[in-house]
Structure formats: structure tokens, C-alpha cells
Design an enzyme around this catalytic site. Structure first.
Site, short mmCIF file in Angstrom:
data_model
loop_
_atom_site.label_atom_id
_atom_site.label_comp_id
_atom_site.label_asym_id
_atom_site.label_seq_id
_atom_site.Cartn_x
_atom_site.Cartn_y
_atom_site.Cartn_z
N GLY A 148 -85.84 33.04 -29.93
CA GLY A 148 -84.52 32.48 -29.64
C GLY A 148 -84.40 31.96 -28.21
O GLY A 148 -85.41 31.73 -27.55
N GLN A 169 -101.93 33.23 -26.84
CA GLN A 169 -101.25 33.67 -28.07
C GLN A 169 -101.71 32.83 -29.27
O GLN A 169 -102.00 33.36 -30.34
CB GLN A 169 -99.74 33.54 -27.91
CG GLN A 169 -98.97 33.76 -29.20
CD GLN A 169 -97.48 33.81 -28.97
OE1 GLN A 169 -96.95 34.83 -28.61
NE2 GLN A 169 -96.79 32.70 -29.20
N MET A 191 -91.24 24.34 -20.16
CA MET A 191 -89.99 24.95 -20.63
C MET A 191 -90.25 26.37 -21.12
O MET A 191 -91.28 26.63 -21.76
CB MET A 191 -89.40 24.11 -21.76
CG MET A 191 -88.86 22.82 -21.24
SD MET A 191 -87.80 22.04 -22.45
CE MET A 191 -87.37 20.57 -21.54
N HIS A 234 -89.16 24.69 -28.21
CA HIS A 234 -89.02 25.21 -29.58
C HIS A 234 -88.72 24.07 -30.56
O HIS A 234 -89.26 24.01 -31.66
CB HIS A 234 -87.87 26.22 -29.66
CG HIS A 234 -88.05 27.45 -28.82
ND1 HIS A 234 -87.26 27.72 -27.73
CD2 HIS A 234 -88.93 28.48 -28.91
CE1 HIS A 234 -87.61 28.86 -27.19
NE2 HIS A 234 -88.63 29.36 -27.88
P1 AMP Z 1 -90.87 32.19 -27.72
O1 AMP Z 1 -89.47 32.06 -28.21
O2 AMP Z 1 -91.01 32.12 -26.24
O3 AMP Z 1 -91.61 33.35 -28.34
O4 AMP Z 1 -91.63 30.90 -28.24
C1 AMP Z 1 -91.67 30.57 -29.61
C2 AMP Z 1 -92.70 29.50 -29.82
O5 AMP Z 1 -92.35 28.34 -29.06
C3 AMP Z 1 -94.10 29.92 -29.34
O6 AMP Z 1 -95.07 29.44 -30.27
C4 AMP Z 1 -94.22 29.24 -28.01
O7 AMP Z 1 -95.55 28.96 -27.64
C5 AMP Z 1 -93.45 27.96 -28.26
N1 AMP Z 1 -93.01 27.38 -27.01
C6 AMP Z 1 -92.32 28.01 -26.02
N2 AMP Z 1 -92.14 27.19 -24.97
C7 AMP Z 1 -92.73 26.02 -25.28
C8 AMP Z 1 -92.91 24.77 -24.61
N3 AMP Z 1 -92.43 24.56 -23.38
N4 AMP Z 1 -93.57 23.78 -25.25
C9 AMP Z 1 -94.06 23.98 -26.50
N5 AMP Z 1 -93.95 25.13 -27.19
C10 AMP Z 1 -93.29 26.14 -26.59
#
Ligand code: AMP
Length: 280
Positions: A29, A151, A182, A35
Site C-alpha cells: 500500500g 527481492q 519512488m 506501484h
Molecule cells: P512495496 O509496497 O514497497 O512492497 O512494493 C510493492 C511492489 O512495488 C514491489 O514489487 C516493489 O518492488 C514495487 N515498487 C516499489 N517501488 C517501485 C518503483 N519506484 N518502481 C517500480 N516498482 C516499484
């Protein structure tokens, strides 16, 4: 929105009747354009996009920011609706981890270095929750950001090791206009810290430039990365390294494509960034 397995199953049953392919985007979230880029990709690849929003407690150490992690649920749901997401799955912790839930996943070897040294239990928690989501949601494809490079490597290896049928697709890093990757954690940064934070991407560009100009000594390059970050005011560097993209082993001599990875603290906020560097 589905909050329980039962609600989710009901929706999935309806989707199955229509024989639609499912794309899953797991998130915690506090959604941003990073995202949403995963959502966009899923909307291209799959008929139905499901986004999970779950701040997964098992991937946080007791000293980390679980309690203060941003949870702007209403705003997230609005964004998902605008983005054309069919289903948001937003379970409570007790739904994912009932009291009698004691099984967990041991993360693959690629989880051990880098993040694994600083957050030893992190990837076990990530693998466990992702596997649970993939068991619940029969996704054809699941999307993960290259922002969290290790990850993605861990999830890919788990999917291979455990013969998951879901295809794992990586998506490029989405950045702010000044190059900062981001992240939901960027809201923790003060204005001054925000300027320092831009040095992560600048350092990645610098090291890429050095490699393009012919520097091949991994240790010189890693020392330069570290120095750049220190000069910019980064308070605490966990790692600033060059590694092999496949297994994240440190690169002594740059002879082929590698990935530069940084994890450091700007003030109280831990930031990650990386860049895959192509070598001719
Ligand atoms: P998180 O909510 O931080 O667990 O992220 C959820 C998914 O979004 C994960 O697969 C992250 O790698 C991806 N994600 C987060 N930030 C970015 C970004 N700046 N660019 C691309 N994917 C992202």
C-alpha cells in the site's frame, strides 16, 4: 474490495467462470506511480488485475517501522479504481496469519547477502506472504519491481525451487523528477533529506559512467560509490556494491553486465536503489 479469503474466493470463482487470466500485484500500500506501473503492465498482460495491499508484519524486524508504515487505504483504493484494477485484496493480519499459523518459508540462498545481512528475517517473511498470496490467487503472472532487485531475485528463485506455475515478471524502476526512486518510505524524508536522497541515483549514474569509461576494478568503483554518498551527507551506508545480477555475488573485476546496489540511511529513513549496468 475483498478483505477475507471468503470474499476473495467468491470473486475468484466469478472470474474463473469467465475464464479470465489473472495478474497479481502484491504491495504494502501507500501506492505511488511505481506501484501503478506494475498495475499498468498487468493490465496489458492479463485480463484481470488483482492488487493486494498488506503490510506484512513477518518481513519487519522488531526494530523496524511496522507501526508507523503509512496506510492511506482510502486514497490507495481510489487510485486502484482509477487505474482500472478489478479487485483489491486487503486482508487483516489475522486473516493471513491466524494464531495457529506456524509454517514459514526458508528463503533461497540469494537472500543471504546484502539485505539478508542487515535484515536476516526479511526475505523469509516476504517469501511466506508471497507464496500464500500465490496459493490463494491463481495468477498467471505476478509483477514485482526491479526497485527491490534482490527481492525480485529471491522471488524468482523461490518460484523456480518450489515449481510455482505463476510467471514472475520484473518491472523497471519508476523515479521522481530528480531521479529518486519512488518508495512509500520517501514520505518520511524532510526537505533537506530529500535533497541528500537524490545522491543515490546520482551515485549510480556516476558508477555507470566510470564503467563506461573503462574502469573495471570493482573495489575502486565501490569505494568511489561509498565516498560519493558520504560526501552528499548520507548518514549510514549498509552497502554500496557491484554484484552479479544472477546471484548477487560481489564483482571484483567488471567484465560483464553487473548491478550496482545501494542501501543506506538518510536521517532515520532506509533507502534502496540499484542500476543494472551493461558492459559492451
Ligand atoms: P512495496 O509496497 O514497497 O512492497 O512494493 C510493492 C511492489 O512495488 C514491489 O514489487 C516493489 O518492488 C514495487 N515498487 C516499489 N517501488 C517501485 C518503483 N519506484 N518502481 C517500480 N516498482 C516499484
Amino acid at each position: 474490495m475483498a478483505k477475507t479469503f471468503q470474499q476473495l474466493t467468491q470473486i475468484l470463482d466469478e472470474l474463473r467462470v469467465a475464464e479470465r487470466s489473472i495478474g497479481l500485484v502484491p504491495t504494502m500500500g501507500a501506492l505511488h506511480a511505481g506501484h501503478l506501473s506494475l498495475v499498468e503492465r498487468s493490465r496489458v498482460v492479463a485480463d484481470t488485475t488483482i492488487v493486494s495491499i498488506f503490510v506484512n508484519p513477518t518481513q519487519f524486524a522488531p526494530t523496524e517501522d511496522l507501526a508507523k508504515y503509512p496506510r492511506p487505504l482510502e486514497r490507495d483504493l481510489e487510485q486502484l479504481q482509477k487505474a482500472g484494477v478489478s479487485v483489491a485484496f486487503v486482508p487483516e493480519v489475522a486473516e493471513i496469519y491466524p494464531d495457529d499459523c506456524t509454517t514459514s518459508i526458508v528463503a533461497p540462498r540469494v537472500a543471504q547477502q546484502l539485505e539478508g545481512e542487515y535484515r536476516p528475517s526479511h526475505f523469509g517473511g516476504v517469501c511466506t506472504v508471497v507464496l500464500k498470496l500465490l496459493h490463494l490467487i491463481p495468477a498467471e503472472v505476478a509483477f514485482f519491481g526491479e526497485k527491490d532487485f534482490q527481492q525480485l531475485a529471491v522471488i524468482r528463485q523461490m518460484a523456480k525451487d518450489l515449481n510455482l506455475v505463476t510467471r514472475i515478471e520484473g518491472c523497471p524502476i519508476i523515479r521522481e523528477s530528480d531521479g529518486l526512486a519512488m518508495s512509500s518510505r520517501n514520505v518520511y524524508l524532510s526537505t533537506a533529506e530529500r535533497e541528500i536522497a537524490a545522491s543515490l541515483n546520482q551515485t549510480l549514474s556516476f558508477v555507470e559512467g566510470q564503467i563506461n569509461q573503462g574502469e573495471t576494478d570493482g573495489h575502486i568503483l565501490m569505494a568511489e560509490m561509498r565516498q560519493r554518498l558520504i560526501d552528499a551527507g548520507v548518514s549510514d551506508i549498509d552497502y554500496a556494491v557491484l554484484a552479479q545480477p544472477s546471484n548477487l555475488e560481489i564483482v571484483d573485476e567488471v567484465t560483464e553486465d553487473c548491478v550496482a546496489l545501494i542501501a543506506c540511511h538518510v536521517g532515520q529513513t532506509r533507502l534502496l536503489d540499484n542500476r543494472v549496468i551493461q558492459v559492451d
